[in-house]
Design a protein around this motif. Structure first.
Motif, mmCIF file in Angstrom:
data_model
loop_
_atom_site.group_PDB
_atom_site.id
_atom_site.type_symbol
_atom_site.label_atom_id
_atom_site.label_comp_id
_atom_site.label_asym_id
_atom_site.label_seq_id
_atom_site.Cartn_x
_atom_site.Cartn_y
_atom_site.Cartn_z
ATOM 1 N N GLY A 157 0.555 74.532 11.969
ATOM 2 C CA GLY A 157 1.542 74.901 11.045
ATOM 3 C C GLY A 157 1.950 73.391 10.418
ATOM 4 N N ILE A 158 1.051 72.253 10.737
ATOM 5 C CA ILE A 158 1.262 70.974 10.309
ATOM 6 C C ILE A 158 1.316 71.051 8.490
ATOM 7 C CG2 ILE A 158 0.611 68.725 10.081
ATOM 8 C CD1 ILE A 158 -0.309 69.146 13.128
ATOM 9 N N CYS A 159 0.191 71.935 8.164
ATOM 10 C CA CYS A 159 0.244 72.044 6.596
ATOM 11 C C CYS A 159 1.381 72.417 6.072
ATOM 12 C CB CYS A 159 -1.079 72.700 6.455
ATOM 13 S SG CYS A 159 -1.237 74.286 7.022
ATOM 14 N N ALA A 160 1.714 73.728 6.738
ATOM 15 C CA ALA A 160 2.916 74.260 6.145
ATOM 16 C C ALA A 160 4.212 73.548 6.066
ATOM 17 C CB ALA A 160 3.356 75.634 7.062
ATOM 18 N N LYS A 161 4.378 72.815 7.032
ATOM 19 C CA LYS A 161 5.575 71.897 7.407
ATOM 20 C C LYS A 161 5.503 70.670 6.127
ATOM 21 C CE LYS A 161 6.279 73.163 11.962
ATOM 22 N NZ LYS A 161 5.079 73.736 12.114
ATOM 23 N N GLY A 162 4.303 70.295 5.770
ATOM 24 C CA GLY A 162 4.026 69.048 4.962
ATOM 25 C C GLY A 162 3.908 69.439 3.704
ATOM 26 N N CYS A 163 4.064 70.882 3.258
ATOM 27 C CA CYS A 163 3.932 71.401 1.870
ATOM 28 C C CYS A 163 5.049 71.037 1.331
ATOM 29 C CB CYS A 163 3.332 72.551 1.761
ATOM 30 S SG CYS A 163 3.259 73.332 0.059
ATOM 31 N N PRO A 164 5.094 70.284 0.068
ATOM 32 C CA PRO A 164 6.446 70.115 -0.641
ATOM 33 C C PRO A 164 6.861 71.376 -1.462
ATOM 34 C CG PRO A 164 4.781 68.894 -1.703
ATOM 35 C CD PRO A 164 4.073 69.480 -0.402
ATOM 36 N N ARG A 165 5.937 72.139 -1.640
ATOM 37 C CA ARG A 165 6.237 73.398 -2.451
ATOM 38 C C ARG A 165 6.381 74.556 -1.708
ATOM 39 N NH1 ARG A 165 5.213 72.411 -7.891
ATOM 40 N NH2 ARG A 165 4.968 74.664 -8.367
ATOM 41 N N HIS A 166 6.350 74.619 -0.215
ATOM 42 C CA HIS A 166 6.445 75.647 0.728
ATOM 43 C C HIS A 166 5.702 76.713 0.431
ATOM 44 C CE1 HIS A 166 10.053 73.427 2.173
ATOM 45 N NE2 HIS A 166 10.564 73.385 0.895
ATOM 46 N N ALA A 167 4.486 76.509 -0.106
ATOM 47 C CA ALA A 167 3.501 77.437 -0.393
ATOM 48 C C ALA A 167 2.661 78.072 0.706
ATOM 49 C CB ALA A 167 2.617 76.842 -1.570
ATOM 50 N N ILE A 168 2.793 77.285 1.784
ATOM 51 C CA ILE A 168 1.933 77.934 2.965
ATOM 52 C C ILE A 168 2.759 78.445 4.261
ATOM 53 C CG2 ILE A 168 0.244 77.054 4.670
ATOM 54 C CD1 ILE A 168 -0.646 74.929 2.821
ATOM 55 N N ARG A 169 2.176 79.660 4.899
ATOM 56 C CA ARG A 169 2.854 80.347 5.852
ATOM 57 C C ARG A 169 1.764 80.466 6.964
ATOM 58 N NH1 ARG A 169 1.909 84.729 2.578
ATOM 59 N NH2 ARG A 169 1.476 86.557 4.121
ATOM 60 N N MET A 170 2.144 80.528 8.228
ATOM 61 C CA MET A 170 1.072 81.142 9.083
ATOM 62 C C MET A 170 1.359 82.547 9.588
ATOM 63 S SD MET A 170 -0.631 78.495 10.046
ATOM 64 C CE MET A 170 -0.436 77.545 8.373
ATOM 65 N N ASP A 171 0.149 83.232 9.322
ATOM 66 C CA ASP A 171 0.389 84.463 9.564
ATOM 67 C C ASP A 171 -0.861 85.082 10.297
ATOM 68 O OD1 ASP A 171 0.787 87.338 9.873
ATOM 69 O OD2 ASP A 171 0.984 87.661 7.737
ATOM 70 N N GLY A 172 -1.208 84.726 11.215
ATOM 71 C CA GLY A 172 -2.602 84.988 11.734
ATOM 72 C C GLY A 172 -3.607 84.135 11.484
ATOM 73 N N GLY A 173 -3.104 82.929 10.626
ATOM 74 C CA GLY A 173 -3.976 81.909 10.041
ATOM 75 C C GLY A 173 -3.142 81.219 8.940
ATOM 76 N N MET A 174 -3.876 80.717 8.161
ATOM 77 C CA MET A 174 -3.266 80.027 6.878
ATOM 78 C C MET A 174 -3.257 80.944 5.732
ATOM 79 S SD MET A 174 -4.128 76.440 4.758
ATOM 80 C CE MET A 174 -5.621 77.083 4.055
ATOM 81 N N ARG A 175 -1.820 81.267 5.383
ATOM 82 C CA ARG A 175 -1.878 82.035 3.923
ATOM 83 C C ARG A 175 -1.332 81.294 3.066
ATOM 84 N NH1 ARG A 175 -5.370 86.072 3.987
ATOM 85 N NH2 ARG A 175 -4.738 87.736 5.475
#
Length: 643
Positions: free
Chosen positions: A586-604
């Protein structure tokens, strides 16, 4: 401390009247300015404590039959470069020896220095050799056996010696055993040889004397650190964020806590339990918080390490995937959930700890933890100053420091020394056994020799020169015979394409742990992406070219020029690796300034929010696999993608 850059030396001072190290300009106990002496850089000197004292004393007894000159004396250790553990031993205001860990023999050994030879010359009952008949500058010379006049005690080749010649004394090394010495052509190597300088031994000393001698200096740096924290909390913390301390259970975080508690009356602790902590550390953090009535926000790595180690292989100094899975991911979760508006965290980072921290400032921010502000009040302190502060305030510290541990963290951290790993086997054979068994199974699966585990080669993906030398000397082949993790076969490098432009083609094999549609999401972080479920094909389109990624592993890239072809290929393969090997940290999701990433069985990835900035790629641990895949012309670090 002053540094002599040309020789890599640090200038320190010693109070002969009190028998201890001085950290400031003078002794708070007697007023003396002390006597100058030098140690090797970087000079992060620390007190010799607990089991470490017993180990040093036993080495001198083993080598010279006595430890009398060191009894009731304050000793300090200074880490220096070496094959593994290497500590200068400081006593009586001089470096008297170096204690080194021999990886091959799996034991500590002593290298005597000139002051040590002078200190022990009149007390030693073994390993003393006298010689005659040589003149001139003798340092570094070899003494033939015919020049040896007397041998005291029995010793083996390679053992440290005290040498005597007339009125001079010095350290040496046995080139033959004591039984064969006089008949040897090369009997003894002279390390140094001088007339005794009369090193003052001083009075008996202990940690209390060390504290008293440095009380004025410690009060000064303590006040300075508390002022820095207080000023930031009153002027820089305009949002009134809660104050926390990153409390690992180590000495530096203990000092950071005490300083923060003096500057603020509402401090809470953030602790990361990686799932790989020593039992003593877990209990220490719990009991410390209970005694001081502190709330602890615990970020738990749980089984994250063991769940991922088969996919990534053993972590290494140059591939610490475990830190993001077991530390960064869990702590960002805790801060997001328990400090939604953010927090000011006081940390125990010090410049002398590593090159990476050598330029650290008072206020820092981790780009992967955007709602945390970090304060580093002890960034300029030495380990000796940290210990003086702890001892001065009688702070209860982690008991592992008395078990010959210099640093405390995850018990199987690849950053640890092989000597530390041996120490873990002594104290916790159960923890040692689990990881040792895993390393041996990994080595067997990958056709690696048993020395991969025995001698600590697992701690690097790319071996440093010192370990390459050991491997060469022992004739070890440390190249894995079985493929582990992703693999790639480049079928066509960046070359002209019949349809125009340039193309690259390869077969990339990655573990398939989820649906191939996740590749489309990863490609969205690069550019415009489409996916065909019927054919398992993901397409990437950019102004400068395009890529096709097939479920069978084929990757095909086209671009008008070779530079962009290589750049698109790199980003595409990294996206494939990220999609298939995502650990959901989840590091990528937390660091995304546009909140474009979520974890759902992998990166979405939300295509309406993502602007393909690439920030998430830079924060991802699994992209390190790309560099391990690339060879020859396929790797072009200078290639950049033009939009």
């Amino acid at each position: 401390m002053a540094q002599t850059a040309a020789h890599g030396k640090e200038h320190l001072r010693w109070c002969d009247a009190c028998g201890t190290l001085l950290l400031g300009e003078s002794c708070s106990r007697c007023g003396s300015e002390g006597r100058e002496f030098r140690i090797n850089s970087p000079g992060d000197i620390r007190p010799c404590m607990g089991d470490s004292i017993d180990i040093v004393m036993s080495l001198f007894r083993e080598s010279f039959g006595t430890d009398a000159p060191l009894r009731s004396r304050q000793m300090f250790l200074n880490k220096v470069p070496g094959e593994d553990r290497a500590d200068e031993i400081v006593a009586c205001g001089a470096v008297i020896a170096v204690m080194r860990y021999d990886i091959r023999r799996k034991r500590l050994a002593l290298e005597l220095r000139q002051p040590g030879a002078e200190l022990f010359a009149d007390h030693a009952t073994r390993n003393v050799v006298s010689f005659a008949g040589m003149s001139g500058h003798l340092k570094g010379k070899v003494v033939p056996g015919s020049n040896v006049t007397s041998v005291v005690g029995e010793f083996s080749r390679g053992d440290p010696l005290i040498l005597r010649k007339g009125g001079k004394v010095g350290p040496g090394v046995a080139l033959e055993s004591s039984a064969d010495l006089k008949g040897a052509e090369r009997a003894v190597k002279i390390r140094d040889l001088n007339a005794p300088s009369g090193i003052p031994t001083g009075p008996p000393s202990d940690p209390d004397v060390f504290v008293e001698a440095n009380r004025t200096h410690m009060r000064q740096i303590q006040r300075r650190a508390v002022r820095e924290i207080s000023k930031f909390l009153s002027e820089g913390n305009r949002k009134g964020l809660p104050v926390t301390v990153s409390f690992s259970g180590g000495k530096d975080s203990l000092a950071a806590y005490a300083l923060a508690a003096e500057a603020s009356d509402s401090v809470e602790l953030i602790n990361i339990d990686t799932g790989l902590e020593f039992p003593e550390t877990v209990e220490y953090v719990r009991s410390f918080a209970a005694r001081h009535g502190l709330r602890v926000h615990t970020a738990r790595g749980n089984d994250g390490f063991w769940d991922n180690v088969d996919a990534f292989g053993p972590p290494a100094k140059d591939f610490r995937w475990c830190c993001k899975v077991c530390k960064l991911g869990p702590v960002t979760d805790v801060i997001d959930s328990e400090f939604p508006k953010g927090t000011v965290t006081v940390e125990g980072n010090r410049r002398l700890e590593s090159f990476a921290r050598s330029q650290i400032g008072f206020v820092t921010k981790n780009p992967f933890v955007p709602n945390q502000i970090n304060l580093n009040p002890i960034r300029g302190w030495s380990a000796a100053e940290v210990w003086a502060y702890i001892l001065m305030h009688r702070l209860e510290y982690n008991p592992l420091y008395d078990r010959d541990f210099e640093r405390i963290g995850c018990y199987l951290c690849p950053a640890c020394l092989e000597s530390e790993w041996a120490n873990i086997g002594r104290i916790h054979p159960d923890l040692f056994g689990r990881w040792d068994s895993h390393l041996r199974e990994y080595a067997e699966r990958n056709g690696l020799p048993e020395e991969y585990a025995d001698l600590g080669f697992w701690r690097w993906k790319a071996l440093p020169p010192k370990m390459v030398q050991i491997a060469d000397e022992m004739g070890l082949d440390l190249r894995p015979k079985a493929q582990q993790g992703p693999s790639m076969r480049l079928t066509k490098g960046a070359s002209p394409c019949a349809a125009g432009g340039y193309s690259i083609e390869a077969i990339v094999t990655v573990p398939r742990v989820r649906d191939f549609s996740y590749v489309e999401d990863a490609l969205r972080t690069v550019g415009d992406a489409k996916y065909s479920d019927d054919y398992e094909i993901a397409l990437l389109r950019l102004p400068v070219g395009r890529a096709r990624l097939f479920g069978g592993g084929q990757v095909s890239v086209n671009s008008p020029d070779p530079r962009n072809a290589k750049a698109i290929f790199e980003r595409s393969v990294k996206a494939l690796i990220r999609a298939m090997m995502c650990t959901e940290c989840g590091i990528c999701a937390k660091g995304c300034p546009r909140h474009a990433i979520r974890m759902d069985g992998g990166m979405r990835v939300d295509p309406d929010r993502c602007n393909s900035c690439g920030r998430c790629e830079r924060s991802c641990m699994v992209v390190h696999y790309y560099d391990r895949l690339m060879q020859g012309d396929a790797k072009d670090p200078s290639a950049t993608l033009k939009r």
